[in-house]
Write an enzyme that holds these catalytic residues in place. Sequence first.
Site, PDB file in Angstrom:
ATOM      1  N   SER A   1      31.164  37.602  42.511  1.00 17.97           N
ATOM      2  CA  SER A   1      32.373  36.768  42.020  1.00 17.97           C
ATOM      3  C   SER A   1      33.404  37.325  43.093  1.00 17.97           C
ATOM      4  CB  SER A   1      32.470  37.118  40.514  1.00 17.97           C
ATOM      5  OG  SER A   1      33.405  36.471  39.817  1.00 17.97           O
ATOM      6  N   ASN A   2      34.660  36.863  42.364  1.00 19.74           N
ATOM      7  CA  ASN A   2      35.823  37.463  43.313  1.00 19.74           C
ATOM      8  C   ASN A   2      36.978  37.968  42.099  1.00 19.74           C
ATOM      9  OD1 ASN A   2      37.558  35.239  42.102  1.00 19.74           O
ATOM     10  ND2 ASN A   2      35.871  34.088  43.227  1.00 19.74           N
ATOM     11  N   ARG A   3      38.029  38.230  42.899  1.00 15.51           N
ATOM     12  CA  ARG A   3      39.237  39.030  42.059  1.00 15.51           C
ATOM     13  C   ARG A   3      40.228  38.163  41.453  1.00 15.51           C
ATOM     14  NH1 ARG A   3      42.116  41.420  46.398  1.00 15.51           N
ATOM     15  NH2 ARG A   3      43.671  41.634  44.509  1.00 15.51           N
ATOM     16  N   SER A   4      39.649  36.618  41.046  1.00 14.73           N
ATOM     17  CA  SER A   4      40.442  35.921  40.342  1.00 14.73           C
ATOM     18  C   SER A   4      40.887  36.212  38.896  1.00 14.73           C
ATOM     19  CB  SER A   4      40.121  34.507  40.626  1.00 14.73           C
ATOM     20  OG  SER A   4      40.736  33.876  39.690  1.00 14.73           O
TER      21      SER A   4
ATOM     22  N   ALA B   1      39.123  30.000  41.820  1.00 14.14           N
ATOM     23  CA  ALA B   1      38.386  30.702  42.893  1.00 14.14           C
ATOM     24  C   ALA B   1      37.004  30.452  42.745  1.00 14.14           C
ATOM     25  CB  ALA B   1      38.946  31.882  43.117  1.00 14.14           C
TER      26      ALA B   1
END
Length: 215
Positions: free
Chosen positions: A21-24, A88
């Site tokens: 995943s990512n930091r959004s 994102a």
Amino acid sequence: MNVLVTAGPTREPIDPVRYLSNRSSGKMGYALAHAFAHEGHRVLLISGPTSQPLPDHVDYLPVTTAAEMHQAVSRHIGRMDIAIFAAAVADYTPVHAEPQKIKKTGDRLTLELVRTPDILGSARGAFGFTGTLVGFAAETEALEENARKKLASKGCDLVIANDVSKPGIGFDSDRNEVLLVYPDQSVALPAEDKVHLANHLAEAILELAAGKADR
Ligand code: PMT
């Protein structure tokens, strides 16, 4: 107007307990959904997993993976006047999710990844969307140049570019600083909190949509 907003991260499963995943945080997309709903527009928020409170008077469609977001957007974009892609979305996903938790076996583990569907890039072609199309560009270098490439290659009316290497703005922050990249000009907006920024962005996007309707 009918407005679609994508927000938040996607999660791409590796095994039953792990994902990419990512930091959004979803803050930017949720603030945009709120800004349009507050002005009386009908908003559909298609969001990956976040802990943001759902804005009032917004229709909500939760998704987890890029493939699910792609499917949800394809199903609903046809009746929209405006589509804004603030999510994102993971660009790559594991080729397959392991059915059981991966065990520690060797010192190294290689994951094979495959491209996810380009949702924004499908809007004009595969989805046949003719309304006002707004993409985001999360860049760490050559902000305007890279955003302008996305504007052209994805058929956007506007790309909202943020330099996500700058501390205090972008991913998982309360503030953002963006460059509005239109086909014929670029306009820099000062850094401010995402709630106020979203009001300014909604104003600019509604102006674009009105201009498109007049043509
Ligand atoms: O959620 P926050 O914590 O508030 O952070 C806000 C933000 C930094 C996530 C937001 O401002 C932002 O920049 N969103 C876009 C993030 C991104 O993935 O940008 P990108 O340059 O990789 O993608 C370009 C565009 O294509 C984006 O509109 C994205 O939604 C879209 N995309 C990307 C990949 C894909 N497979 N499908 C897509 O639709």
